[in-house]
Design an enzyme around this catalytic site. Structure first.
Site, short mmCIF file in Angstrom:
data_model
loop_
_atom_site.label_atom_id
_atom_site.label_comp_id
_atom_site.label_asym_id
_atom_site.label_seq_id
_atom_site.Cartn_x
_atom_site.Cartn_y
_atom_site.Cartn_z
N SER A 135 -21.22 33.15 66.39
CA SER A 135 -21.23 32.89 67.77
C SER A 135 -20.28 31.73 68.17
O SER A 135 -19.54 31.13 67.45
CB SER A 135 -22.47 32.24 68.02
OG SER A 135 -22.79 31.73 69.17
N TYR A 165 -29.60 26.27 66.41
CA TYR A 165 -28.70 27.31 66.34
C TYR A 165 -27.24 27.29 65.84
O TYR A 165 -26.61 27.73 65.17
CB TYR A 165 -28.86 27.88 68.03
CG TYR A 165 -28.16 29.34 67.97
CD1 TYR A 165 -28.74 30.24 67.42
CD2 TYR A 165 -27.03 29.47 68.86
CE1 TYR A 165 -28.10 31.68 67.48
CE2 TYR A 165 -26.42 30.76 69.13
CZ TYR A 165 -26.99 31.83 68.36
OH TYR A 165 -26.36 33.09 68.42
N1 LIG Z 1 -26.00 38.02 72.95
C1 LIG Z 1 -25.08 36.99 72.82
O1 LIG Z 1 -24.99 36.25 73.88
C2 LIG Z 1 -24.64 36.31 71.44
C3 LIG Z 1 -23.84 35.61 71.48
C4 LIG Z 1 -23.36 35.02 70.25
C5 LIG Z 1 -23.87 35.50 69.07
N2 LIG Z 1 -24.93 36.47 69.07
C6 LIG Z 1 -25.40 36.98 67.89
O2 LIG Z 1 -25.45 38.22 67.82
C7 LIG Z 1 -26.44 39.00 67.04
C8 LIG Z 1 -27.27 39.94 67.49
O3 LIG Z 1 -27.72 39.46 68.65
P1 LIG Z 1 -28.01 40.21 70.18
O4 LIG Z 1 -27.40 39.26 71.09
O5 LIG Z 1 -27.78 41.68 70.00
O6 LIG Z 1 -29.63 40.21 70.31
P2 LIG Z 1 -30.97 40.92 70.23
O7 LIG Z 1 -30.56 42.21 71.20
O8 LIG Z 1 -32.19 40.08 70.52
O9 LIG Z 1 -30.97 41.62 68.68
C9 LIG Z 1 -31.35 41.16 67.76
C10 LIG Z 1 -31.58 42.02 66.54
O10 LIG Z 1 -32.01 41.17 65.64
C11 LIG Z 1 -33.32 41.76 65.02
N3 LIG Z 1 -34.13 41.09 64.32
C12 LIG Z 1 -34.94 40.10 64.57
N4 LIG Z 1 -35.62 39.57 63.67
C13 LIG Z 1 -35.42 40.19 62.69
C14 LIG Z 1 -36.12 40.13 61.29
N5 LIG Z 1 -36.87 39.40 60.94
N6 LIG Z 1 -35.49 41.15 60.33
C15 LIG Z 1 -34.62 42.26 60.97
N7 LIG Z 1 -34.27 42.21 62.00
C16 LIG Z 1 -34.64 41.36 62.95
C17 LIG Z 1 -33.72 42.38 66.11
O11 LIG Z 1 -34.70 43.67 65.87
P3 LIG Z 1 -36.32 43.78 65.82
O12 LIG Z 1 -37.01 42.68 66.73
O13 LIG Z 1 -36.71 44.94 65.78
O14 LIG Z 1 -36.55 43.25 64.42
C18 LIG Z 1 -32.87 43.01 67.05
O15 LIG Z 1 -32.42 44.27 66.59
C19 LIG Z 1 -27.15 37.54 66.60
O16 LIG Z 1 -26.81 37.22 65.33
C20 LIG Z 1 -26.78 36.66 67.64
O17 LIG Z 1 -26.94 35.22 67.22
C21 LIG Z 1 -25.32 36.91 70.30
#
Ligand SMILES: NC(=O)c1ccc[n+]([C@@H]2O[C@H](COP(=O)([O-])OP(=O)(O)OC[C@H]3O[C@@H](n4cnc5c(N)ncnc54)[C@H](OP(=O)(O)O)[C@@H]3O)[C@@H](O)[C@H]2O)c1
Length: 254
Positions: A149, A162
């Site tokens: 991130s 975080y």
């Molecule tokens: N969105 C942003 O602004 C942003 C910015 C910087 C970095 N990121 C990073 O991008 C990555 C993806 O996030 P996203 O933004 O796509 O958010 P998201 O839509 O909330 O996706 C998170 C994913 O992680 C899975 N997950 C959560 N707990 C889990 C567990 N215990 N075991 C296996 N899977 C698990 C969730 O699926 P289930 O709940 O079905 O398990 C979901 O598929 C993360 O690492 C986040 O830190 C996002």
């Protein structure tokens, strides 16, 4: 020039929503067979259904990667059922923000268990298979892409733990990159800024309100924007390693 991923197998963690789901679609469209892991099986099944309709082969893995046995099993089942592992997208993550003072410890535990330990369990299980893929695949290269991130580059008030987890992901990725570089396993880091996914929605209402105010009027990126960056990384020719991509919405200043 982008290479095709036909004949390769990619495992995407956190593929039931957001960036992970978009990455699975993008990698499949580049020719990869994909294994998709997360806890919400219904969401994975829906994703897999769409990909199969387009002729793809998809393995659905209902797994909680904070559990070492389940994380390892996700990797091993991918190899057992799809024959190999060329690409790991270590994407599952959670972001629980707010001041350190008075923070619920359970939120810190969730972030460390998923963003750090979950990622490490998957990396540990995957590395031997990636090393093998880099030796015996037609492309003779394999990839681990770890999703960090902007918070993995810059620490700010209100995101201390975080920041800790994502800085950790960056440090681990760079160390592992150096360790396996000569064996043609590329370890890359993607550092997104604000992206419209479910990620922020897990925060307490007061934190969510603050976040909303912070990003008011800013056009966020879409999950597909990040998926495209991930696919760019893994489709480079063997001699090119894109080590790190920091990618923000145009209007995001910090
Ligand atoms: N969105 C942003 O602004 C942003 C910015 C910087 C970095 N990121 C990073 O991008 C990555 C993806 O996030 P996203 O933004 O796509 O958010 P998201 O839509 O909330 O996706 C998170 C994913 O992680 C899975 N997950 C959560 N707990 C889990 C567990 N215990 N075991 C296996 N899977 C698990 C969730 O699926 P289930 O709940 O079905 O398990 C979901 O598929 C993360 O690492 C986040 O830190 C996002």
């Amino acid at each position: 020039m982008a290479e095709r991923l036909d004949g390769t197998v990619a495992l995407v963690t956190g593929a039931s929503s957001g960036i992970g789901a978009a990455a699975a679609v993008s990698l499949a469209s580049a020719g990869a067979t994909v294994a998709v892991a997360a806890r919400r099986k219904d969401r994975l099944d829906a994703l897999a259904g769409g990909l199969r309709d387009q002729g793809g082969t998809v393995l659905v893995l209902e797994s909680d990667v904070t559990d070492e046995a389940q994380a390892t099993a996700a990797v091993e089942r991918t190899v057992a059922e799809l024959g190999r592992l060329d690409t790991l997208i270590n994407n599952a993550g959670v972001m629980l923000l707010g001041p350190v003072v008075g923070a619920p410890l359970s939120e810190w535990q969730r972030m460390v268990e998923l963003n750090v330990l979950g990622l490490l369990y998957c990396a540990h299980a995957a590395v031997p298979h990636l090393l093998r893929a880099a030796e015996d695949s037609p492309r003779r290269v394999a990839d681990m892409v770890n999703i960090s991130s902007v918070a993995g580059r810059i620490a700010r008030t209100g995101s201390g733990v975080y920041n800790l987890t994502k800085h950790g992901v960056g440090a681990f990725s760079e160390s592992l990159r150096q360790e396996v570089a000569r064996r043609h396993v590329r370890v890359s880091l993607v550092e997104p800024g604000a992206t419209a996914t479910e990620l922020a929605g897990h925060n307490r209402p007061e934190v969510l309100e603050n976040l909303g105010a912070q990003f008011a009027g800013t056009e966020r990126m879409q999950a597909e924007d990040i998926a495209e960056a991930i696919t760019f990384i893994v489709t480079r020719p063997r001699h090119v390693a894109v080590n790190e991509i920091l990618i923000r919405p145009t209007e995001q200043e910090r």
